[in-house]
Enzyme design. Structure first.
Site, PDB file in Angstrom:
ATOM      1  N   GLU A  40       0.858  -1.183   0.000  1.00  0.00           N
ATOM      2  CA  GLU A  40       0.000   0.000   0.000  1.00  0.00           C
ATOM      3  C   GLU A  40       0.896   1.235   0.000  1.00  0.00           C
ATOM      4  O   GLU A  40       1.650   1.453   0.946  1.00  0.00           O
ATOM      5  CB  GLU A  40      -0.909   0.010   1.228  1.00  0.00           C
ATOM      6  CG  GLU A  40      -1.769   1.254   1.379  1.00  0.00           C
ATOM      7  CD  GLU A  40      -2.495   1.305   2.721  1.00  0.00           C
ATOM      8  OE1 GLU A  40      -2.700   2.416   3.233  1.00  0.00           O
ATOM      9  OE2 GLU A  40      -2.842   0.229   3.255  1.00  0.00           O
ATOM     10  N   THR A  69      -4.327   6.178   2.185  1.00  0.00           N
ATOM     11  CA  THR A  69      -4.499   7.566   2.637  1.00  0.00           C
ATOM     12  C   THR A  69      -5.095   8.424   1.521  1.00  0.00           C
ATOM     13  O   THR A  69      -4.626   9.521   1.228  1.00  0.00           O
ATOM     14  CB  THR A  69      -3.179   8.165   3.147  1.00  0.00           C
ATOM     15  OG1 THR A  69      -2.490   7.210   3.960  1.00  0.00           O
ATOM     16  CG2 THR A  69      -3.438   9.405   4.002  1.00  0.00           C
ATOM     17  N   LYS A 129     -11.138  -1.209   7.123  1.00  0.00           N
ATOM     18  CA  LYS A 129      -9.872  -1.107   7.843  1.00  0.00           C
ATOM     19  C   LYS A 129     -10.164  -0.630   9.258  1.00  0.00           C
ATOM     20  O   LYS A 129     -10.726   0.441   9.444  1.00  0.00           O
ATOM     21  CB  LYS A 129      -8.935  -0.115   7.138  1.00  0.00           C
ATOM     22  CG  LYS A 129      -7.612   0.065   7.868  1.00  0.00           C
ATOM     23  CD  LYS A 129      -6.664   0.986   7.122  1.00  0.00           C
ATOM     24  CE  LYS A 129      -7.000   2.447   7.330  1.00  0.00           C
ATOM     25  NZ  LYS A 129      -5.915   3.342   6.849  1.00  0.00           N
TER      26      LYS A 129
END
Length: 208
Positions: A40, A69, A129
């Protein structure tokens, strides 16, 4: 396999946040050599999309490559064009969820409370998440999966070699691990062999 199945198979996602661009690919290669095949790349760096592009060019389909993000559609579009195949956000945003669904790219939104979990599932999230994992611990996830028994959750934030297995045992499909895999001392010394060894230890710990 869909992204949830891939995450469940890999179990570890290396979260690369604002690493020096000159050593970025060395770190990615070191992680891949250690068995970490899910990456990621966070989009809170100006060159986030470019780093995703370079990773895809170097490692091709050897890695499951996501953009983390993400806060805007623009970031998601740039990451998608660069080769990202899933998105991760630290929060739940209905507009981003709709955009991801329009583009056919899985989105893993950040949640913490039962209310946020329920909202994410209503918006079509295949996985969520749990962030920050260090705040709540494995027991929280285990309790959360009481009412949400089919919840597919990746846990990120404060996860390391010592506690990763506990989160998986509590029901996480995968864990996101950041700087504990590539501490500053290793980066400054360009000790990529040490990063590979850390990756190998973590992979052994989570895959059994």
């Amino acid at each position: 396999m869909n992204v949830v199945e891939m995450l469940q198979e890999e179990k570890v996602v290396a979260v690369l946040r604002r690493l020096p661009s000159e050593t970025f690919l060395d770190v990615v290669r070191a992680l891949a050599e250690g068995g970490v095949r899910a990456i990621e790349v966070t989009m809170d760096a100006p060159d986030g999309a470019e780093l995703i592009r370079r990773t895809r060019e170097v490692l091709g389909d050897r890695v499951l490559l996501g953009a983390g993000t993400v806060f805007t559609r623009e970031q998601m579009q740039a990451a998608k064009e660069a080769g990202a195949t899933f998105f991760v956000s630290p929060h739940l945003d209905s507009d981003l969820m709709h955009a991801a669904r329009e583009w056919g790219v899985p989105m893993v939104p950040g949640v913490l409370t039962p209310t946020e979990v329920a909202a994410a599932l209503r918006l079509g999230a295949e996985a969520v998440k749990i962030f920050p994992g260090s705040l709540v611990g494995p027991g929280y996830l285990r309790d959360l999966r009481g009412p949400f028994k089919d919840l597919k959750a990746m846990v990120t934030g404060g996860v390391n070699e010592d506690n990763a297995r506990a989160f998986l045992d509590a029901g996480a499909v995968a864990v996101g691990v950041g700087s504990s895999l590539f501490p500053r001392t290793d980066l400054e010394a360009r000790d990529f062999a040490s990063i590979t060894k850390r990756a190998e230890r973590l992979v052994r710990a989570v895959r059994g």
